[in-house]
Motif scaffolding. Structure first.
Motif, PDB file in Angstrom:
ATOM      1  N   LYS A 140      49.191  47.959  51.790  1.00 33.86           N
ATOM      2  CA  LYS A 140      48.056  48.858  51.576  1.00 33.86           C
ATOM      3  C   LYS A 140      47.608  48.742  50.127  1.00 33.86           C
ATOM      4  N   ALA A 141      46.433  49.245  49.851  1.00 32.08           N
ATOM      5  CA  ALA A 141      45.899  49.205  48.491  1.00 32.08           C
ATOM      6  C   ALA A 141      46.822  50.001  47.571  1.00 32.08           C
ATOM      7  N   ASN A 148      44.211  45.415  45.481  1.00 26.17           N
ATOM      8  CA  ASN A 148      43.002  46.196  45.280  1.00 26.17           C
ATOM      9  C   ASN A 148      42.381  46.566  46.622  1.00 26.17           C
ATOM     10  N   SER A 149      42.294  45.578  47.526  1.00 30.68           N
ATOM     11  CA  SER A 149      41.786  45.837  48.869  1.00 30.68           C
ATOM     12  C   SER A 149      42.293  44.762  49.817  1.00 30.68           C
ATOM     13  N   ASP A 205      41.211  42.595  53.313  1.00 29.69           N
ATOM     14  CA  ASP A 205      40.080  42.196  54.147  1.00 29.69           C
ATOM     15  C   ASP A 205      40.576  41.221  55.210  1.00 29.69           C
ATOM     16  N   VAL A 258      43.636  39.156  50.900  1.00 31.92           N
ATOM     17  CA  VAL A 258      43.930  40.314  50.045  1.00 31.92           C
ATOM     18  C   VAL A 258      43.276  40.080  48.692  1.00 31.92           C
ATOM     19  N   LYS A 291      40.527  39.731  39.222  1.00 33.01           N
ATOM     20  CA  LYS A 291      40.898  39.863  40.627  1.00 33.01           C
ATOM     21  C   LYS A 291      40.823  38.496  41.285  1.00 33.01           C
ATOM     22  N   ARG A 297      41.422  36.404  45.241  1.00 34.74           N
ATOM     23  CA  ARG A 297      41.569  36.545  46.690  1.00 34.74           C
ATOM     24  C   ARG A 297      42.664  35.581  47.130  1.00 34.74           C
TER      25      ARG A 297
END
Length: 103
Positions: A51-52, A67-68, A70, A74, A85, A87
């Motif tokens: 989870k975030a 952070n999030s 998707d 991640v 950030k 991915r």
């Protein structure tokens, strides 16, 4: 009087071959296959529970905070200032260290 008693004693038939083979398979199952299945299941549960805010380590050795999420990727925050950030694939996460909410 038997000329070759060793040949007669060694002829155990198919059962004499299958029993040791079955025992070796059972040993391999309990020592190799079963622990790997447990490890895979544990890893899948860990990846599902992400989870975030979780602090994680990737397979490449990158430490960061989620952070999030998707789908199968991640967004990982690896530097707070300036905010950097990246991915990554969800499967690339190997370890969860802690959650920022736990502090």
């Amino acid at each position: 009087m038997m000329l070759f008693p060793i040949l007669q004693a060694a002829g155990g038939g198919l059962g004499g071959f299958l029993i040791p083979l079955g025992i070796m398979f059972a040993i391999m199952y309990f020592m190799v296959i079963m622990p790997q299945q447990r490890q895979r299941k544990k890893m899948a549960q860990m990846l599902e529970a992400l989870k975030a805010g979780d602090k994680v380590v990737t397979s490449g050795g990158i430490y960061g905070t989620i952070n999030s999420i998707d789908g199968d990727s991640v967004i990982l925050k690896i530097c707070p200032e300036p905010p950097v950030k990246i991915r990554i694939a969800r499967a690339a996460i190997t370890q969860v260290e802690a959650s920022e909410d736990a502090k």
